[in-house]
Design an enzyme around this catalytic site. Structure first.
Site, PDB file in Angstrom:
ATOM      1  N   THR A 227     -11.488  -2.593 -21.361  1.00 22.39           N
ATOM      2  CA  THR A 227     -12.098  -2.575 -22.693  1.00 22.39           C
ATOM      3  C   THR A 227     -13.618  -2.435 -22.614  1.00 22.39           C
ATOM      4  O   THR A 227     -14.251  -3.034 -21.762  1.00 22.39           O
ATOM      5  CB  THR A 227     -11.787  -3.904 -23.406  1.00 22.39           C
ATOM      6  OG1 THR A 227     -10.404  -4.160 -23.299  1.00 22.39           O
ATOM      7  CG2 THR A 227     -12.192  -3.851 -24.851  1.00 22.39           C
TER       8      THR A 227
ATOM      9  N   LYS B  13       4.747   8.012 -17.744  1.00 19.58           N
ATOM     10  CA  LYS B  13       4.837   6.722 -18.423  1.00 19.58           C
ATOM     11  C   LYS B  13       5.325   5.647 -17.457  1.00 19.58           C
ATOM     12  O   LYS B  13       6.484   5.629 -17.068  1.00 19.58           O
ATOM     13  CB  LYS B  13       5.785   6.807 -19.623  1.00 19.58           C
ATOM     14  CG  LYS B  13       5.141   7.525 -20.781  1.00 19.58           C
ATOM     15  CD  LYS B  13       5.696   7.059 -22.105  1.00 19.58           C
ATOM     16  CE  LYS B  13       4.919   7.760 -23.229  1.00 19.58           C
ATOM     17  NZ  LYS B  13       5.463   7.471 -24.537  1.00 19.58           N
TER      18      LYS B  13
ATOM     19  N   GLU C 104      -3.816  -7.900 -25.682  1.00 18.49           N
ATOM     20  CA  GLU C 104      -2.541  -7.250 -25.313  1.00 18.49           C
ATOM     21  C   GLU C 104      -2.011  -6.377 -26.444  1.00 18.49           C
ATOM     22  O   GLU C 104      -0.802  -6.308 -26.671  1.00 18.49           O
ATOM     23  CB  GLU C 104      -1.495  -8.296 -24.932  1.00 18.49           C
ATOM     24  CG  GLU C 104      -1.570  -8.761 -23.510  1.00 18.49           C
ATOM     25  CD  GLU C 104      -1.151  -7.656 -22.515  1.00 18.49           C
ATOM     26  OE1 GLU C 104      -1.969  -7.384 -21.626  1.00 18.49           O
ATOM     27  OE2 GLU C 104      -0.060  -7.087 -22.643  1.00 18.49           O
TER      28      GLU C 104
END
Lengths: 668, 668
Positions: free
Chosen positions: A150, A283, A432
């Site tokens: 982040t 993925k 999350e």
């Protein structure tokens, strides 16, 4: 029946409550914690933690400054990880979480991300050679790592991260850089002061092209002196609503060079000449995400359970007001309004805990399937876990505040532990995956399912089979007593299905008038509602099913709690059930009376129900929620430790208030 | 149109928002704050506070220890009260609150209760001789007083306070005593360390009889040394969820003697021989209570307005995610879900502020009536203000958290100011009457009104006239565009009336089966709901009425906000509107679409709407809510001030983490 929670010297009211219990508490505790052996292990871990004084706090942490808290947490985490032989390291969901909760309380610590993100990322993202090198260092605790993704200006949308990693084939190095202030890494736990390594996610550039965000392992501080390395600026991001024992940090790079092999190369690679090798699978990590969610959900359930325990115990010892004049003050737990505030929170805690177990089991099932290349259940379970994370974290935060407010003024004091519990738990609404973003992910899945049902091509797994079912036109409800579990589920399925198709139709209509993304945005509030119903239905269904597997002598009381949970949901959204005449008002009124009946039935068992969650005072850390109910003397003792009470007169009295009064007096 | 909120160097996005504004902001500010003259005075007060450096903080208070905060607050309050000539002291509702908010922020302080409780109690409860003596000392600030009523074990139910005042005619003294730990005075602001006097409420005993709780003025500390007097134990009660700059305290008496004339004797008296003279009037102080409530409601509105301002401004500068792929990240304010989270909070802030004004005006009307011996409106307005206090404080707390969560991770940082705003505001759910207790008081009033209506003897004042009206059988709603204010009110009246009679019937039935008090308790959840609808109806009605008095060019935008407020209430409780077929689903669906339309219409004016609340950065104290929108560099500057960042390496590194890593390394 013997009751280990009753001890000599306890508050009389709380003892009387415990004597009223109609079920075997030990059996209930075992059911709640997954079996007698698990319960036994909890008790052993508790004994160990209590016996090791170094795992304790010299004074309640609420009296410490933030620097003292960070120091205290770092002392304890070293001691805690020195003694991991005390627990079964393979059982983080059970033993690990409990050991950590007892030791570290509700503060994270210098190594939270080391264990939860740094090591798992190394395990998942390094190639074999890298793994050999880094994993042994990390596991031995020769380095302390965190996970820096982040940024100050970028959260959910990874593709727009600004930190860059330019490959320089001349030196075979990456150059890490933060081109702007918004590129500063921001929030990672233990980044500010504790960690000397981090996995840093940065935009990879090679041969003049951006290849998107990739993970790199980066040394941040010198090994011996712990000073930040050249080109690296980092520090603590300041105090927060909660977890202030943790040094969440910021990090800026000024053209910092790292070797090529510090890119984690299990999937993508950059060759020495700068050639980029694409990952074969795109993925990944869905499985791990589901596991992390199951832990989060269990943690949230545990915080709400703790809040319920504190408030219900306190409500049994607090006497205030008279229901019948001159007959003496009553336990506030006797007020219907108090029961209505508290018991639904306890019911939620049960619902969430049982859901956490189920998600953990589903995770193991999916993992097993994946080893055979079967990805069938994955999207469904990923959606469910995302949705649960949102609904559970929000309801938990709300529930904790209800418990706190139900304790009146004393709930506002940090002695109650509520401010700490709330600050810790409510973070779960954001980290999350921000809740509203999560709910929209779930909605995408549900809209796909709805589309398939409409096309007649649906092959839906159990969790969303209801979308494809025809279902009843009218509720089968006739009376609360004859309202079977399957009727309750059927009623919730009706509303969930209605909402799925309402949103689906709204979306389709919107898509005829605008591009698909704008249409989605214009329906997003309804889409979030859809996801919430999907999750609520699952929670009720799972709770009722779990109760039916309980030992027979526990079922009656658990069934009261489960029905309260369901009835509360139904009556709080009566409008949805009235639609198309599905339910009548007289039916709804009966269910509303059913809520009050459940409260009444739960009342005598309330204290024992929370006792059976098996919280030790060591874990609760709440003066109001003490096992022995002797709240008032303990509040006074607690208050005396306030730093303001170190001297009878504050040293600053003579600087401000004293001179003010003296001057005024002299003028009168 | 000129816009004082736009300045050079501002964030481009926020400037663009401001340029979109469709109304005259200055005019709106004047409307919000009660006129141009009031607005002008705000600006003057702001200038003064900014110009007096001593009224500022040397660093953001979130970086201070609690002791530092208490010292800082006591320094400022002395400076603030040294300069009360800067404001109109008779206008606490307006100028006083603003001056205090700018200076003291969201911490209470050493003299909060001195001004709000101690002096008013002296004014209301002393006889003339006592008033002469004590009031001059208090007003001159020669003494600092607080108001000590609540005890460790006793809150709402005054009749059970345990502190005793036994009259001893031999020495003509009262003996104050705390017979138990639960008798400890607990919570009074500034009691722990700052005050040297208190009005203490104690059970009066004379001539062998208990005469119930009465107020006494008691010296707590020596005038010069500030040491606690003999027999007095007192201290700070420890850290809390909020207001940690205030030393809320505890107080225990060990047979402390005070002169007879320290009993406040305006109404009751004890003669030298111990004869007790009863008060002539029993119910007093209702009026003052209403005034205090009007201030509380305004304060809550102001906190929610501040939270909305911070979140809406931040949502205009935060860009995240793409609605249309590859078209660049959007302002998060463009997401419907974000608007749905934030705009209703802003709408509530308006609704609550306008209600506060109305209650203040009603208070003045009632006071005027009372001087003519007319008590007609008093019960109605007392009930309304109690109900408003409950609904407003709860919705405010919820709304602040929604605003905080809408800011994602940064909302969790104390840099946002949200943790402080929430901690401060949510206290309002508990103090000045616990919300659930308040709602039941309102319900008693409503049940009496219902009874009178049933008997045909009702003479209801305007605020609850709806209870006696017949009303419509079906909603007059045909389309959102043609949905008139009176139709909205009529629909809410229907639901409020239904709920009044539903609760009334339930109560009557229960009373046939149990004594009146037990019956009440069994209906109390429904009774609280009844009170909430009564209040919501009032809030909507008052908001719509207030908008109709706005300058014509402001009405359109305000009307959007007011309708959003009403539509949100209606759609959130659709079940109540469906009952007896009052509203149809297609009507409800239209109103739901009406919510989204309002969001869409408010969107371009959102930033300017919050600007017009006229918060200066000095008052907001939020890095996220800065006027200039330059959030990110400011966050970094803020974080750098964290005490953890005073050294690059924490001194404790060499105690725990350092040795751990070195030892591990040596073993590898």
């Amino acid at each position: 029946m013997s009751n280990r929670w009753i001890q000599p010297g306890d508050n009389v009211d709380i003892t009387n409550e415990r004597k009223k219990c109609t079920f075997d508490i030990e059996k209930m505790s075992a059911f709640i914690h997954g079996g007698e052996d698990k319960l036994q292990r909890r008790r052993e871990i508790l004994e160990y933690v209590k016996s090791n004084k170094s795992l304790g706090d010299p004074q309640p942490i609420e009296f410490m400054t933030r620097n003292e808290r960070v120091e205290n947490a770092s002392r304890k985490i070293v001691e805690m990880t020195n003694n991991t032989d005390q627990i079964d390291g393979s059982d983080f969901f059970g033993e690990g979480m409990y050991y950590q909760a007892l030791t570290m309380g509700r503060d994270l610590h210098a190594m939270s991300l080391h264990y939860v993100m740094f090591i798992p990322t190394l395990q998942g993202q390094t190639d074999d050679e890298q793994l050999d090198h880094w994993l042994s260092l990390a596991i031995a605790r020769a380095i302390v790592g965190t996970y820096a993704q982040t940024e100050l200006g970028h959260g959910t949308n990874l593709s727009k991260l600004e930190t860059t990693a330019h490959y320089d084939p001349k030196t075979e190095e990456f150059v890490l850089n933060s081109p702007t202030i918004t590129a500063a890494k921001w929030w990672p736990g233990a980044l500010g002061k504790s960690s000397n390594y981090a996995v840093v996610v940065a935009q990879l550039y090679t041969q003049g092209e951006c290849k998107g965000p990739h993970p790199f392992i980066v040394q941040l501080r010198e090994m011996d002196t712990h000073k930040p390395l050249k080109g690296i600026t980092l520090g603590d991001i300041g105090p927060k609503l909660g977890i202030n024992g943790s040094d969440n940090g910021f990090l800026l790079f000024d053209h910092v060079r790292i070797p090529r092999r510090h890119m984690l190369m299990r999937y993508s690679k950059v060759l020495p000449d700068g050639t980029y090798i694409k990952p074969q699978h795109s993925k990944l990590g869905y499985g791990t995400m589901v596991f992390v969610r199951s832990i989060m959900i269990k943690d949230q359930a545990s915080q709400l359970g703790a809040a319920s325990t504190i408030a219900i115990r306190y409500a049994s010892v607090r006497r205030q007001g008279e229901i019948i004049p001159n007959s003496g003050e009553v336990q506030i737990l006797d007020y219907q309004t108090q029961q209505y505030r508290l018991f639904p929170q306890l019911a939620r805690a049960f619902a969430f805990l049982f859901a956490a177990y189920e998600i953990r089991d589903l995770y193991m099932k999916v993992t097993e399937q994946l080893t055979h290349g079967n990805t069938e259940l994955l999207p469904e379970i990923h959606a469910l876990s995302s949705g649960l994370k949102s609904v559970v974290s929000w309801d938990t935060a709300q529930g904790i505040e209800q418990c706190r407010l139900a304790c009146g003024g004393h709930g506002y004091s940090q002695a109650s532990a509520f401010p700490e519990i709330y600050g810790y738990a409510v973070g779960g609404c954001t980290y999350e995956g921000e809740n509203i973003v999560m709910l929209q992910q779930v909605a995408r899945f549900l809209m796909k399912a709805a589309e398939e049902v409409k096309k007649g091509s649906a092959n839906l797994a159990e969790i969303c089979a209801y979308i494809g079912r025809k279902g009843e036109q009218h509720s089968r409800f006739t009376s609360v007593d004859s309202y079977r579990d399957e009727d309750i589920v059927s009623d919730l399925e009706y509303v969930a299905r209605q909402q799925v198709f309402r949103a689906y139709e709204k979306l389709r209509k919107a898509q005829q008038q605008a591009n698909s993304e704008t249409a989605w945005n214009s329906c997003s509030v309804e889409l979030c509602k859809t996801s919430r119903w999907h999750v609520r239905l699952y929670l009720v269904k799972n709770f009722l099913a779990k109760v039916s597997t309980a030992p027979s002598d526990l079922r009656a009381v658990l069934h009261d709690v489960a029905r309260l949970y369901a009835f509360d949901i139904i009556t709080s959204s009566s409008g949805n059930f009235y639609e198309n005449g599905y339910m009548r008002e007289d039916q709804m009124n009966e269910i509303r009376e059913g809520v009050y009946k459940c409260l009444h039935r739960i009342r005598p068992n309330a204290v024992s129900l929370v006792d059976s969650w098996d919280y030790d005072d060591r874990e609760l850390k709440s003066v109001l929620g003490r096992r022995d109910g002797n709240v008032y003397p303990a509040l006074l003792e607690w208050a005396k430790q306030s730093p303001l009470n170190k001297t009878e007169v504050l040293p600053t009295f003579d600087k401000y208030l004293g001179p003010m009064m003296r001057e005024a007096k002299s003028k009168l």
